[in-house]
Design a protein around this motif. Structure first.
Motif, PDB file in Angstrom:
ATOM      1  N   THR A 166       0.805  -1.398  -0.081  1.00 41.49           N
ATOM      2  CA  THR A 166       0.060   0.010  -0.054  1.00 41.49           C
ATOM      3  C   THR A 166       0.774   1.276  -0.014  1.00 41.49           C
ATOM      4  O   THR A 166       0.327   2.511  -0.034  1.00 41.49           O
ATOM      5  CB  THR A 166      -0.933  -0.039   1.210  1.00 41.49           C
ATOM      6  OG1 THR A 166      -0.319  -0.023   2.475  1.00 41.49           O
ATOM      7  CG2 THR A 166      -2.039  -1.107   1.012  1.00 41.49           C
ATOM      8  N   ASN A 167       2.154   0.990   0.166  1.00 41.75           N
ATOM      9  CA  ASN A 167       3.224   2.236   0.262  1.00 41.75           C
ATOM     10  C   ASN A 167       3.419   2.633  -1.488  1.00 41.75           C
ATOM     11  O   ASN A 167       4.251   3.384  -1.658  1.00 41.75           O
ATOM     12  CB  ASN A 167       4.292   2.159   0.792  1.00 41.75           C
ATOM     13  CG  ASN A 167       4.103   1.937   2.570  1.00 41.75           C
ATOM     14  OD1 ASN A 167       2.980   2.718   2.923  1.00 41.75           O
ATOM     15  ND2 ASN A 167       4.725   1.198   3.205  1.00 41.75           N
ATOM     16  N   ASP A 168       3.012   1.729  -2.283  1.00 41.71           N
ATOM     17  CA  ASP A 168       3.103   1.839  -3.585  1.00 41.71           C
ATOM     18  C   ASP A 168       1.900   2.145  -4.466  1.00 41.71           C
ATOM     19  O   ASP A 168       1.464   1.274  -5.085  1.00 41.71           O
ATOM     20  CB  ASP A 168       3.997   0.827  -4.223  1.00 41.71           C
ATOM     21  CG  ASP A 168       4.291   1.025  -5.712  1.00 41.71           C
ATOM     22  OD1 ASP A 168       4.461   2.076  -6.020  1.00 41.71           O
ATOM     23  OD2 ASP A 168       5.214   0.281  -6.114  1.00 41.71           O
ATOM     24  N   ALA A 169       1.393   3.343  -4.219  1.00 35.48           N
ATOM     25  CA  ALA A 169       0.128   3.479  -4.928  1.00 35.48           C
ATOM     26  C   ALA A 169       0.055   3.480  -6.346  1.00 35.48           C
ATOM     27  O   ALA A 169      -1.043   2.765  -6.871  1.00 35.48           O
ATOM     28  CB  ALA A 169      -0.399   5.131  -4.509  1.00 35.48           C
TER      29      ALA A 169
ATOM     30  N   LEU B 277      -0.201  -0.295  -6.968  1.00 27.60           N
ATOM     31  CA  LEU B 277      -1.562  -0.662  -6.538  1.00 27.60           C
ATOM     32  C   LEU B 277      -2.765  -0.434  -7.527  1.00 27.60           C
ATOM     33  O   LEU B 277      -3.531  -1.083  -7.736  1.00 27.60           O
ATOM     34  CB  LEU B 277      -1.904  -0.293  -5.149  1.00 27.60           C
ATOM     35  CG  LEU B 277      -2.989  -0.766  -4.341  1.00 27.60           C
ATOM     36  CD1 LEU B 277      -2.917  -2.010  -4.298  1.00 27.60           C
ATOM     37  CD2 LEU B 277      -3.221  -0.040  -3.059  1.00 27.60           C
TER      38      LEU B 277
ATOM     39  N   ALA C  96      -4.578   5.055  -1.648  1.00 29.97           N
ATOM     40  CA  ALA C  96      -3.797   5.078  -2.691  1.00 29.97           C
ATOM     41  C   ALA C  96      -4.362   6.264  -3.765  1.00 29.97           C
ATOM     42  O   ALA C  96      -3.539   6.886  -4.209  1.00 29.97           O
ATOM     43  CB  ALA C  96      -3.686   3.734  -3.562  1.00 29.97           C
ATOM     44  N   ARG C  97      -5.704   6.201  -4.132  1.00 27.53           N
ATOM     45  CA  ARG C  97      -6.247   7.251  -4.682  1.00 27.53           C
ATOM     46  C   ARG C  97      -5.885   8.735  -4.193  1.00 27.53           C
ATOM     47  O   ARG C  97      -5.724   9.671  -4.909  1.00 27.53           O
ATOM     48  CB  ARG C  97      -7.793   7.232  -4.789  1.00 27.53           C
ATOM     49  CG  ARG C  97      -8.263   7.781  -6.150  1.00 27.53           C
ATOM     50  CD  ARG C  97      -9.084   9.026  -5.677  1.00 27.53           C
ATOM     51  NE  ARG C  97      -9.962   9.150  -4.435  1.00 27.53           N
ATOM     52  CZ  ARG C  97      -9.981  10.018  -3.463  1.00 27.53           C
ATOM     53  NH1 ARG C  97      -9.294  11.160  -3.622  1.00 27.53           N
ATOM     54  NH2 ARG C  97     -10.931   9.853  -2.373  1.00 27.53           N
TER      55      ARG C  97
ATOM     56  N   SER D   8      -3.215   9.798  -2.369  1.00 27.30           N
ATOM     57  CA  SER D   8      -2.147   9.912  -2.787  1.00 27.30           C
ATOM     58  C   SER D   8      -1.698  10.215  -4.068  1.00 27.30           C
ATOM     59  O   SER D   8      -0.782  11.057  -4.539  1.00 27.30           O
ATOM     60  CB  SER D   8      -0.994   8.979  -2.184  1.00 27.30           C
ATOM     61  OG  SER D   8      -1.073   7.645  -3.019  1.00 27.30           O
TER      62      SER D   8
END
Length: 88
Positions: free
Chosen positions: A6-9, A12, A82-83, A85
């Motif tokens: 989840t740190n890599d939007a 994902l 993610a959206r 960010s």
């Protein structure tokens, strides 16, 4: 790297896009609602704005959001985060 980290939007979002496009009816709905056509989508899939639009599409329809999150092994909130960010 775990594709659902989840740190890599962007990663994902791309996995969410692949999930979305796996179903023809859902893919058609994505294109209809975003105003993109298939060529636009192919050409802009790496664009943060397009990735945010894909996640926003899922966020706007909770059953798809939940189903996609389940398939990707993340919580729905991770897709929403993610959206957010990608929108910045």
């Amino acid at each position: 790297m775990n594709p659902t980290d989840t740190n890599d939007a962007p990663t994902l979002a791309l996995h969410a896009l692949a999930w979305t496009l796996a179903d023809p009816a859902r893919a058609r709905r994505l294109l209809d609602l975003t105003g993109l056509d298939a060529d636009d989508l192919r050409g802009s899939a790496a664009n943060r704005g397009t990735q945010a639009a894909v996640l926003g599409f899922l966020e706007a329809h909770e059953p798809d959001l939940v189903a996609c999150a389940t398939e990707l092994g993340v919580k729905p909130e991770a897709l929403v985060a993610a959206r957010r960010s990608l929108d910045t």
